[in-house]
Design a protein around this motif. Structure first.
Motif, PDB file in Angstrom:
ATOM      1  N   ARG A 439       0.828  -1.205   0.000  1.00  0.00           N
ATOM      2  CA  ARG A 439       0.000   0.000   0.000  1.00  0.00           C
ATOM      3  C   ARG A 439       0.862   1.254   0.000  1.00  0.00           C
ATOM      4  NH1 ARG A 439      -4.260  -0.990  -2.073  1.00  0.00           N
ATOM      5  NH2 ARG A 439      -5.182   0.878  -1.153  1.00  0.00           N
ATOM      6  N   ALA A 440       1.960   1.203   0.772  1.00  0.00           N
ATOM      7  CA  ALA A 440       2.857   2.354   0.807  1.00  0.00           C
ATOM      8  C   ALA A 440       3.507   2.550  -0.555  1.00  0.00           C
ATOM      9  CB  ALA A 440       3.925   2.147   1.882  1.00  0.00           C
ATOM     10  N   SER A 443       1.018   4.154  -2.856  1.00  0.00           N
ATOM     11  CA  SER A 443       0.786   5.588  -2.649  1.00  0.00           C
ATOM     12  C   SER A 443       2.000   6.385  -3.110  1.00  0.00           C
ATOM     13  CB  SER A 443       0.454   5.877  -1.183  1.00  0.00           C
ATOM     14  OG  SER A 443       1.605   5.797  -0.383  1.00  0.00           O
ATOM     15  N   ALA A 446       1.536   6.755  -6.664  1.00  0.00           N
ATOM     16  CA  ALA A 446       0.435   7.667  -6.989  1.00  0.00           C
ATOM     17  C   ALA A 446       0.842   9.122  -6.817  1.00  0.00           C
ATOM     18  CB  ALA A 446      -0.769   7.354  -6.109  1.00  0.00           C
ATOM     19  N   LEU A 447       1.815   9.368  -5.914  1.00  0.00           N
ATOM     20  CA  LEU A 447       2.222  10.747  -5.671  1.00  0.00           C
ATOM     21  C   LEU A 447       3.383  11.167  -6.554  1.00  0.00           C
ATOM     22  CD1 LEU A 447       1.756  10.711  -1.841  1.00  0.00           C
ATOM     23  CD2 LEU A 447       0.428  12.036  -3.485  1.00  0.00           C
ATOM     24  N   VAL A 458      11.679   3.417  -0.595  1.00  0.00           N
ATOM     25  CA  VAL A 458      10.580   2.702   0.061  1.00  0.00           C
ATOM     26  C   VAL A 458      10.877   1.208   0.160  1.00  0.00           C
ATOM     27  CG1 VAL A 458       8.100   2.270   0.063  1.00  0.00           C
ATOM     28  CG2 VAL A 458       8.990   4.420  -0.875  1.00  0.00           C
TER      29      VAL A 458
ATOM     30  N   ARG B  51      -7.883   5.774 -10.830  1.00  0.00           N
ATOM     31  CA  ARG B  51      -6.491   5.521 -11.234  1.00  0.00           C
ATOM     32  C   ARG B  51      -6.227   5.916 -12.691  1.00  0.00           C
ATOM     33  NH1 ARG B  51      -3.379   1.775  -8.429  1.00  0.00           N
ATOM     34  NH2 ARG B  51      -2.835   0.788 -10.397  1.00  0.00           N
ATOM     35  N   LEU B  56      -2.145   6.355 -13.334  1.00  0.00           N
ATOM     36  CA  LEU B  56      -1.651   5.138 -12.673  1.00  0.00           C
ATOM     37  C   LEU B  56      -2.027   3.934 -13.518  1.00  0.00           C
ATOM     38  CD1 LEU B  56      -2.383   5.570  -8.852  1.00  0.00           C
ATOM     39  CD2 LEU B  56      -0.167   5.215  -9.947  1.00  0.00           C
ATOM     40  N   ILE B  83      -1.042  16.200  -9.166  1.00  0.00           N
ATOM     41  CA  ILE B  83      -2.380  15.794  -8.730  1.00  0.00           C
ATOM     42  C   ILE B  83      -2.269  15.120  -7.364  1.00  0.00           C
ATOM     43  CG2 ILE B  83      -4.341  14.287  -9.238  1.00  0.00           C
ATOM     44  CD1 ILE B  83      -3.741  14.607 -12.194  1.00  0.00           C
ATOM     45  N   GLY B  84      -2.995  15.656  -6.389  1.00  0.00           N
ATOM     46  CA  GLY B  84      -2.959  15.024  -5.077  1.00  0.00           C
ATOM     47  C   GLY B  84      -3.722  13.712  -5.085  1.00  0.00           C
ATOM     48  N   TYR B  85      -3.275  12.753  -4.243  1.00  0.00           N
ATOM     49  CA  TYR B  85      -3.949  11.457  -4.231  1.00  0.00           C
ATOM     50  C   TYR B  85      -4.034  10.963  -2.797  1.00  0.00           C
ATOM     51  CZ  TYR B  85      -5.311   6.886  -6.152  1.00  0.00           C
ATOM     52  OH  TYR B  85      -5.999   5.756  -6.511  1.00  0.00           O
ATOM     53  N   GLN B  87      -5.160   7.681  -0.774  1.00  0.00           N
ATOM     54  CA  GLN B  87      -5.451   6.283  -1.071  1.00  0.00           C
ATOM     55  C   GLN B  87      -6.514   5.730  -0.121  1.00  0.00           C
ATOM     56  OE1 GLN B  87      -1.820   4.196  -2.243  1.00  0.00           O
ATOM     57  NE2 GLN B  87      -2.425   2.809  -0.597  1.00  0.00           N
ATOM     58  N   GLN B  88      -7.126   4.632  -0.559  1.00  0.00           N
ATOM     59  CA  GLN B  88      -8.217   4.004   0.190  1.00  0.00           C
ATOM     60  C   GLN B  88      -7.890   3.800   1.684  1.00  0.00           C
ATOM     61  OE1 GLN B  88      -9.804   1.067  -2.342  1.00  0.00           O
ATOM     62  NE2 GLN B  88     -11.623   0.684  -1.140  1.00  0.00           N
ATOM     63  N   ASP B  89      -6.621   3.498   2.007  1.00  0.00           N
ATOM     64  CA  ASP B  89      -6.281   3.260   3.421  1.00  0.00           C
ATOM     65  C   ASP B  89      -5.106   4.129   3.865  1.00  0.00           C
ATOM     66  OD1 ASP B  89      -4.317   2.283   1.950  1.00  0.00           O
ATOM     67  OD2 ASP B  89      -4.306   0.264   2.788  1.00  0.00           O
ATOM     68  N   ALA B  90      -5.079   5.371   3.406  1.00  0.00           N
ATOM     69  CA  ALA B  90      -4.014   6.332   3.740  1.00  0.00           C
ATOM     70  C   ALA B  90      -2.694   6.016   3.033  1.00  0.00           C
ATOM     71  CB  ALA B  90      -3.796   6.469   5.245  1.00  0.00           C
ATOM     72  N   GLY B  91      -2.188   4.780   3.195  1.00  0.00           N
ATOM     73  CA  GLY B  91      -0.968   4.396   2.480  1.00  0.00           C
ATOM     74  C   GLY B  91       0.233   5.259   2.823  1.00  0.00           C
ATOM     75  N   LEU B  92       0.358   5.639   4.102  1.00  0.00           N
ATOM     76  CA  LEU B  92       1.539   6.418   4.504  1.00  0.00           C
ATOM     77  C   LEU B  92       2.774   5.526   4.469  1.00  0.00           C
ATOM     78  CD1 LEU B  92      -0.016   8.319   7.547  1.00  0.00           C
ATOM     79  CD2 LEU B  92       0.258   9.115   5.183  1.00  0.00           C
ATOM     80  N   LEU B  93       3.941   6.128   4.230  1.00  0.00           N
ATOM     81  CA  LEU B  93       5.179   5.349   4.260  1.00  0.00           C
ATOM     82  C   LEU B  93       5.505   5.057   5.726  1.00  0.00           C
ATOM     83  CD1 LEU B  93       7.364   7.154   1.573  1.00  0.00           C
ATOM     84  CD2 LEU B  93       5.648   5.363   1.300  1.00  0.00           C
ATOM     85  N   ARG B 154      -0.954  15.325   2.982  1.00  0.00           N
ATOM     86  CA  ARG B 154       0.074  14.962   2.019  1.00  0.00           C
ATOM     87  C   ARG B 154      -0.406  15.234   0.588  1.00  0.00           C
ATOM     88  NH1 ARG B 154       2.435   8.839   1.685  1.00  0.00           N
ATOM     89  NH2 ARG B 154       0.288   8.420   1.070  1.00  0.00           N
ATOM     90  N   ALA B 155      -1.709  14.976   0.340  1.00  0.00           N
ATOM     91  CA  ALA B 155      -2.243  15.190  -1.003  1.00  0.00           C
ATOM     92  C   ALA B 155      -2.289  16.686  -1.344  1.00  0.00           C
ATOM     93  CB  ALA B 155      -3.627  14.572  -1.111  1.00  0.00           C
TER      94      ALA B 155
END
Ligand code: ATP
Ligand code: MG
Lengths: 544, 251
Positions: A439-440, A443, A446-447, A458, B51, B56, B83-85, B87-93, B154-155
């Motif tokens: 998921r990371a 994203s 996507a960014l 990552v 997407r 994407l 373009i800010g995005y 994700q469905q579950d945040a998807g933070l690093l 972040r977006a």
């Protein structure tokens, strides 16, 4: 980029570093492989005034080899390199043929049946004539004149087992064999001049046959766990056990006259070699040999001492030594470890060097390969499966395969260990990168991170603990398997283990096995710490 | 009068593998400054459509245009940074701090560290997250709602003029969800961004969307303002969806 918070930068920096080291590593590895292969094939040409003496991994073979070595050292200007304790006939013979060694002690019967694969003959003179002619014709290898004794196979039965039915010959045994439990050595079980042929000749049908290590057989027989065993006629232990040696009344066992097998090239390059080794013609009878073997096997005396005594008794070498040292008694483990500490430290260092070099080269090859496979997913699974096959090759067999290519010693040992180290590292690098926080990764993509940035910032940092776990597995495998390097003369902690097995001396075995086990545990623990340390901070449940 | 479309999807179809038809000939425009909500049941193709909008995914057939130009002809990396995005579950690093996560796109764009830090703090403030407390935390140290807010910050970080949100209030409890929706409505007034947001919650769609697009099995059933949809559902399934909601709301 300098403004990144330290941890991310740090993790990525190591990843970055690793990648670059990896690329350079491939080049270095190719260079090394080239170097190794030339070293392997040129080893003979490269050494002048140096003779390499090999032996198999049992004491009599080592003793004879040591006598060859001391005689050459004492009576010529040649330097001798010893490669004693190579694993079995095949390994010695291949090493000789490949030029990794120049000579080793061999028996005519072994040459005839195990190497030439000829049917056994009862005629000693015919056997010698055949091996001489064939070895010369096929491989330019020369048999020296026989040393004067025979170390043939024979069957023995503990006298205690004969209370009810005295046995004198193998034919007598055949009549009662269905009630007998046999313990035979691995070679004896397989060789044409061993059990298979013997069974046909005499119609033996044992109740139970167990494959056993040489020295364990004797103890098992004395303890009444087996009733019949194969022995060598010059085995020193025969003096210590009350065994009846059965008469080979149908002349099945071929003659096993001891001799030296020498490369023709070595004899031509050093003509003095043939002359000096000729001095041992008919120098020993079976009884003398049994006594010498007894000193080695039961007295635990070093091969060097016994060889020197035997040669000086024949006045072939002079010693300024004040007589033989008293035979050391069996020691308890800790005093033994203490008194042998310098040797053991040397062995440990050798061991670490073998395992460390193999693991280092493994990292250099496996991590770049894992990275490459992650980008070529379609071929990844098949390639990893092929590399995985190396794990299924028995270590001793893998070591044996190395000999025709790399000869014996450290190079084939490191190469074999290196092959073993690849799989866990490649697999974990690949799957760690592939499965790292999907998921990371998504994203990040996507960014607007590029695939290269995603890998660098990552995937690699998140996969680092998994990769490290693979390295840890590889390290433990390598350290463990390095004990087998002793079989192809590469030293390490396997040396005392192999020697102890031959002497059936638990203290000597443990003096190698304990440090090896401790080493494996220590390395596992150390790399476990590294694994925690390398784990990116955000992945720790309980941040410090 | 209708402003020119920022994004337009032309007859786009997306096929996965041999026979998964995630989108079937979808055509729609996203207008400047509006919030378009994509709604539909699970598997109807909402994420897939989203997407397509930032490249994407490239459609199997059809086209997507950004400011009138096909995105096939543009650098996808470039587009995604603009373009800010969410994700469905945040998807933070997970291995980066909150500040690093929020500052990701500005960093990719090469902003000065000081400018980046200022922007990060301003956005955390905007999201009701005290920068001093949250800047150095890692995602595991945040609640689900806080993670969603960080993902939202972040977006917004590089001030994009389009933001794509995939169920930003998805896996949250009802109270947090409601609070975030309120906050979103507040933000909407202050921000001028064009937004495309996915949800499968009709209430959310009606509350937050300027227009709503209803998807079913990869097809666009209807697109229009909430009141249009309520008044004249163009399809039985849309009517069914609305009736279901009406019944669900009866005391
Ligand atoms: N990469 C892919 N490969 C194969 N099939 C896919 C892929 N991505 C999506 N699909 C399929 O396409 C269809 C639409 O998926 P999509 O993720 O767009 O649904 P969704 O409307 O976002 O659903 P949800 O509300 O559950 O998130 C589904 O049937 C899904 O299984
Ligand atoms: Mg979805």
């Amino acid at each position: 980029m300098t403004g990144r918070v330290t941890h991310a930068a740090h993790a990525a920096h190591t990843a970055h570093h690793r990648r670059h080291r990896g690329r350079r590593g491939v080049a270095a590895l190719l260079g090394l492989a080239l170097l190794l292969s030339t070293a392997g094939s040129n080893s003979v040409a490269a050494r002048d005034g140096r003779v390499v003496v090999g032996s198999k991994n049992f004491l009599e073979s080592k003793l004879l080899a040591e006598m060859f070595a001391q005689l050459i050292e004492g009576r010529t200007d040649l330097a001798v390199e010893r490669r004693l304790g190579l694993a079995g006939t095949q390994v010695c013979f291949e090493a000789l043929r490949a030029g990794a060694i120049d000579l080793y002690p061999e028996y005519t019967g072994t040459g005839l049946t195990a190497i030439l694969r000829r049917p056994p003959t009862g005629d000693a003179r015919a056997a010698l004539a055949t091996v001489r002619a064939e070895f010369l014709r096929q491989w330019d290898l020369w048999w020296l004149n026989p040393l004067g004794f025979e170390n043939a196979y024979a069957l023995a039965v503990p006298r205690a087992r004969m209370a009810d039915a005295p046995l004198r010959t193998i034919s007598d045994l055949a009549a009662v064999s269905s009630s007998m439990r046999a313990g035979f050595g691995y070679e004896f079980l397989k060789r044409q001049d061993g059990l298979p042929g013997l069974q046909t000749r005499y119609g033996l049908e044992f109740r139970h046959v167990r494959a056993m290590q040489q020295s364990l057989k004797y103890q098992a027989a004395a303890a009444g766990e087996i009733d019949v065993l194969d022995i060598y006629t010059t085995d020193g232990r025969l003096a210590a056990y009350d065994f009846v040696i059965l008469d080979d009344d149908r002349q099945f066992f071929p003659p096993y006259d001891a001799s030296g097998l020498v490369r023709g090239a070595a004899l031509r390059r050093h003509p003095e070699l043939g002359a000096v080794l000729g001095l041992l013609t008919n120098a020993f009878d079976a009884r003398t040999m049994r006594q010498l073997n007894y000193r080695l096997q039961e007295g635990g005396e070093p091969v060097e001492t016994v060889a020197r005594d035997a040669l000086s008794a024949l006045r072939l070498i002079t010693t300024d030594d004040a007589g033989p040292a008293p035979p050391p008694g069996r020691e308890a483990l800790f005093p033994y470890l203490w008194s042998h500490r310098t040797t053991l430290i040397t062995r440990t260092v050798e061991h670490l060097a073998l395992a460390g070099l193999a693991l280092g080269l493994g990292l250099l090859a496996a991590i770049p390969l894992g990275l490459l496979l992650e980008r070529r997913r379609r071929v990844a699974e098949p390639v990893i499966r092929i590399i995985g096959l190396t794990q299924t090759i028995p270590s001793i067999a893998l070591l044996a395969f190395m000999i025709p290519v790399f000869g014996i010693g450290e190079i084939p040992a490191v190469t074999a260990l290196w092959l073993y180290s690849l799989f866990p590292i490649v697999r974990n690098t690949y799957s760690g990168l592939r499965d790292a926080a999907p998921r990371a990764v998504e994203s990040a993509r996507a960014l607007g991170m590029t695939e290269g940035q995603i890998l660098h910032w990552v995937r690699l940092p998140l996969a680092a603990p998994v990769i490290m776990a693979g390295v840890r597995t590889a390290a433990v495998i390598t350290v463990g398997t390095a004990t087998l390097a002793a079989f192809i003369g590469a030293g390490g902690l396997g040396v005392p283990i192999v020697a102890g097995l031959q002497m059936a001396d638990a203290t000597v075995i443990l003096s190698g096995a304990l440090p090896a086990a401790a080493l494996a545990l220590a390395i596992d623990a150390l790399l476990g710490r590294v694994e925690v340390w390398i784990r990116p901070r955000g992945l720790q449940r309980d941040p410090a | 009068m209708t402003p020119a479309p920022v994004l337009s999807v032309r007859d786009a179809s997306q096929v996965f593998g041999a026979d998964v038809r995630a989108l079937r000939a979808v055509t729609l425009d996203v207008r400047h400054g509006e919030t378009l909500v994509l709604i539909g049941e699970s598997g109807s193709g909402k994420t897939t459509l989203l997407r397509l909008l930032n490249g994407l995914q490239t459609p199997t057939s059809g086209d997507v245009c950004l400011h009138g130009a096909s995105i096939r002809a543009q650098d996808p990396i470039e587009i995604r940074r603009r373009i800010g995005y969410v994700q469905q579950d945040a998807g933070l690093l997970p291995h980066w701090t909150v500040a690093d996560n929020v500052g990701l796109v500005p960093w990719l764009l090469g902003w000065e560290p000081a400018r980046r830090a200022g922007r990060v703090d301003a956005l955390l403030d905007l999201m009701n997250l005290d920068p001093r407390r949250f800047r150095t935390r890692y995602p595991v140290e945040l609640s689900g709602g806080q993670q969603q807010r960080v993902a939202f910050a972040r977006a917004l970080a590089a001030d994009p003029d389009i933001i794509l949100l995939d169920e930003p209030f998805g896996a949250l409890d009802a109270m947090t969800r409601h609070a975030l929706q309120q906050q979103f409505l507040g933000l909407k007034q202050r921000l001028t961004q064009t937004m495309v947001m996915v949800t499968h919650d009709l209430d959310e769609a009606l509350r937050l969307g300027d227009r709503i697009a209803v998807l079913k099995e990869g097809r666009l059933l209807q697109i229009g303002r909430p009141d249009e949809l309520l008044r004249t559902p163009a399809h039985d399934d849309v009517a069914h969806l609305l009736r279901y909601r009406a019944e669900g709301r009866r005391p």
